[in-house]
Write a protein that holds these residues in place. Structure first.
Motif, PDB file in Angstrom:
ATOM      1  N   THR A 182      -5.984   1.511  -1.487  1.00  0.00           N
ATOM      2  CA  THR A 182      -5.906   0.704  -2.697  1.00  0.00           C
ATOM      3  C   THR A 182      -4.550   0.017  -2.767  1.00  0.00           C
ATOM      4  O   THR A 182      -3.524   0.691  -2.702  1.00  0.00           O
ATOM      5  N   VAL A 213      -3.186   6.059   0.329  1.00  0.00           N
ATOM      6  CA  VAL A 213      -3.621   6.403  -1.019  1.00  0.00           C
ATOM      7  C   VAL A 213      -4.679   5.388  -1.416  1.00  0.00           C
ATOM      8  O   VAL A 213      -4.460   4.179  -1.309  1.00  0.00           O
ATOM      9  N   GLY A 214      -5.834   5.879  -1.827  1.00  0.00           N
ATOM     10  CA  GLY A 214      -6.930   4.994  -2.215  1.00  0.00           C
ATOM     11  C   GLY A 214      -8.174   5.791  -2.504  1.00  0.00           C
ATOM     12  O   GLY A 214      -8.147   7.019  -2.576  1.00  0.00           O
ATOM     13  N   THR A 215      -9.265   5.065  -2.661  1.00  0.00           N
ATOM     14  CA  THR A 215     -10.534   5.732  -2.958  1.00  0.00           C
ATOM     15  C   THR A 215     -11.337   5.873  -1.674  1.00  0.00           C
ATOM     16  O   THR A 215     -11.567   4.886  -0.970  1.00  0.00           O
ATOM     17  N   GLY A 216     -11.714   7.071  -1.359  1.00  0.00           N
ATOM     18  CA  GLY A 216     -12.448   7.348  -0.129  1.00  0.00           C
ATOM     19  C   GLY A 216     -11.590   6.989   1.067  1.00  0.00           C
ATOM     20  O   GLY A 216     -10.461   7.429   1.195  1.00  0.00           O
ATOM     21  N   THR A 217     -12.143   6.148   1.962  1.00  0.00           N
ATOM     22  CA  THR A 217     -11.372   5.714   3.129  1.00  0.00           C
ATOM     23  C   THR A 217     -10.731   4.356   2.889  1.00  0.00           C
ATOM     24  O   THR A 217     -10.087   3.798   3.766  1.00  0.00           O
ATOM     25  N   GLN A 218     -10.919   3.804   1.698  1.00  0.00           N
ATOM     26  CA  GLN A 218     -10.417   2.471   1.368  1.00  0.00           C
ATOM     27  C   GLN A 218      -9.033   2.533   0.717  1.00  0.00           C
ATOM     28  O   GLN A 218      -8.902   2.997  -0.405  1.00  0.00           O
ATOM     29  N   TYR A 259       0.856  -1.186   0.000  1.00  0.00           N
ATOM     30  CA  TYR A 259       0.000   0.000   0.000  1.00  0.00           C
ATOM     31  C   TYR A 259       0.893   1.237   0.000  1.00  0.00           C
ATOM     32  O   TYR A 259       2.023   1.204   0.484  1.00  0.00           O
TER      33      TYR A 259
END
Length: 182
Positions: free
Chosen positions: A103, A96-101, A13
């Motif tokens: 990636t 780094v990811g989409t929203g709180t998820q 991640y």
């Protein structure tokens, strides 16, 4: 905010950090990796760096440069606990990811980054042509213009004809000591 993903998969991640804190964050995470409690949850943190050639005071020097300023890669199994540990490491601003998820970074991308990091000797980028007029940006001839007469791309050197006192004088320069004239 809790993470909704619990598949126990070991993945890489990307975490963002305050600029200039990459090494401190990496060191802090790697210290935690050493403790028995997190050994099977967080595996490794690294700051992707590559070797580059720099000219300082007329001397060539190889330096390590961060590939991604403000980012650290972490290999871990994502859970609420590991997310919390990483997220609350001093200097970390988030995943780094989409929203709180967060990636995961693909294995292909990690392989490319590690390959780039593993290159021991930086390559010379000599992007000049014979008879090209250039400007000298470093060294005793700084401010002069000259014409490229020879190129040694294996060593990153140029032989430049500089007009001094009414005649052309050949000068050997590092390719990093000159720039193209627009």
């Amino acid at each position: 905010m809790a993470v909704n993903r619990y598949d126990g998969t070991r993945s890489w991640y990307t975490i963002s950090t305050y600029s200039g804190y990459e090494d401190k964050v990496c060191e802090s995470i790697n210290q935690r990796v050493g403790s028995a409690e997190f050994k099977h949850k967080i595996f490794e943190a690294l700051v992707p760096k590559e070797k580059q050639i720099e000219i300082k005071n007329g001397k060539r020097k190889v330096v390590d440069r961060k590939i991604f300023q403000g980012y650290v890669l972490v290999e871990m199994c994502l859970s609420d606990e590991t997310w919390y540990i990483i997220r609350n490491t001093p200097g970390v601003t988030g995943f780094v990811g989409t929203g709180t998820q967060p990636t995961p970074v693909s294995e292909k991308e990690i392989a490319k980054i590690k390959k780039r990091m593993g290159v021991e000797d930086p390559k010379f980028n000599v992007n000049y042509a014979i008879n090209e007029v250039i400007s000298i940006t470093d060294g005793p001839f700084k401010g002069f213009e000259g014409t490229v007469s020879e190129i040694d791309s294996t060593k990153g050197k140029l032989k430049v004809l500089v007009s001094m006192f009414g005649r052309e004088t050949p000068v050997e320069l590092d390719a990093l000591q000159v720039k193209k004239i627009d």
